[in-house]
Design an enzyme around this catalytic site. Structure first.
Site, PDB file in Angstrom:
ATOM      1  N   ASP A 132       0.851  -1.168   0.000  1.00 43.15           N
ATOM      2  CA  ASP A 132       0.000   0.000   0.000  1.00 43.15           C
ATOM      3  C   ASP A 132       0.904   1.240   0.000  1.00 43.15           C
ATOM      4  O   ASP A 132       2.097   1.149   0.304  1.00 43.15           O
ATOM      5  CB  ASP A 132      -0.883  -0.045   1.255  1.00 43.15           C
ATOM      6  CG  ASP A 132      -1.743   1.178   1.420  1.00 43.15           C
ATOM      7  OD1 ASP A 132      -2.388   1.575   0.442  1.00 43.15           O
ATOM      8  OD2 ASP A 132      -1.766   1.740   2.530  1.00 43.15           O
ATOM      9  N   ASP A 142      -0.340   5.051   1.059  1.00 38.65           N
ATOM     10  CA  ASP A 142      -0.597   5.992   2.139  1.00 38.65           C
ATOM     11  C   ASP A 142      -0.466   5.322   3.504  1.00 38.65           C
ATOM     12  O   ASP A 142      -1.064   4.269   3.766  1.00 38.65           O
ATOM     13  CB  ASP A 142      -1.999   6.585   2.007  1.00 38.65           C
ATOM     14  CG  ASP A 142      -2.108   7.543   0.834  1.00 38.65           C
ATOM     15  OD1 ASP A 142      -1.077   7.805   0.177  1.00 38.65           O
ATOM     16  OD2 ASP A 142      -3.221   8.035   0.577  1.00 38.65           O
TER      17      ASP A 142
END
Length: 276
Positions: free
Chosen positions: A75, A77
């Protein structure tokens, strides 16, 4: 199995206590700040002792080597980077508290992700597109240890896939900067140089992240057991479930409970110490 301790100070007395509890045959320090208790076995008290000392702990198979893996998927963020992009954009128009509250609900799995993203992006309608450049240039910071993790993975020929609920403006710049092989994220609508308040095309939610991982997996002709995944939020769980080794990085409890390992104190390069 070996017990790996990292992310904080491990006093000698604690190391000896953990070695006794786990029946470890030896205590080693392969690098500064990392301890390996050889031939250890789980015990009920270990998790609580490590948590109280601010240490990450993981039981890892002795024979597991990083070089045996072919894909690292992560991922963006609050994982690869320290911020939530949409929250920082909202800060540009004085709406960060409202947007951050929606973000937190989504990351905890309390509201459906597509709805949360649409609500957050709608609040940004009318924001000048230059705000994206300001967020990238002024606020984006890589998570501690990110560059070391990526460099080591690339040196072993491991492909790197970024799957993000963030935005292409950011991922399109991180991809060449960090030498990522694949990047998949959301496209923000624009009108007359300003954000339209819409997300174009398919929203990169939990299903989309998993689907992109499976597409890349099949393209590379590899198996689940050859994939390492790293994430922090509820919308990462579906792609993490497709990984042979999954790591919750500074993650919500729902993610920590469903992954192979959790790093709450170490940087991203702590992933490297989970392999022999």
């Amino acid at each position: 199995m070996h017990l790996i301790l990292q992310g904080g100070d491990a006093e000698t007395a604690l190391l000896k206590q953990l070695a006794k509890l786990s029946g470890a045959s030896a205590i080693e320090q392969p690098v500064s700040g990392v301890f390996r208790l050889r031939n250890a076995r789980p015990a009920a008290e270990i998790a609580a002792l490590c948590a109280a000392a601010g240490l990450d702990h993981a039981f890892v198979p002795e024979a597991r080597r990083l070089a045996d893996f072919r894909l690292l998927v992560m991922d963006m963020d609050s994982t690869l980077i320290t911020m939530e992009t949409v929250d920082e954009l909202a800060d540009m128009v004085g709406l960060k508290p409202q947007v951050a509250a929606i973000t937190a609900q989504a990351m905890r799995g309390e509201i459906e992700y597509d709805e949360s993203l649409r609500r957050r992006v709608a609040l940004l309608k009318g924001l000048d597109a230059s705000a994206l450049a300001r967020v990238y240039d002024e606020r984006l910071k890589l998570s501690p240890g990110a560059e070391r993790l990526l460099a080591q993975a690339k040196s072993l020929g491991i492909k790197i896939l970024l799957v993000s609920g963030g935005f292409t403006y950011i991922t399109d710049r991180l991809k060449p900067r960090l030498g990522l092989d694949y990047a998949y994220s959301n496209t923000l609508g624009m009108a007359n140089g300003k954000l339209s308040g819409e997300v174009l095309g398919r929203i990169v939610n939990a299903d989309a992240k998993r689907d992109e991982l499976l597409r890349v997996r099949d393209e590379l002709g590899i198996t689940r057991e050859q994939i390492i995944g790293i994430g922090d939020g509820a919308n990462d769980l579906k792609f993490l479930a497709e990984c042979g080794v999954s790591v919750a990085y500074r993650a919500k409890p729902v993610v920590r409970d469903k992954t192979t390992h959790a790093l709450n104190h170490a940087g991203l390069d702590g992933v490297l110490h989970l392999f022999n």
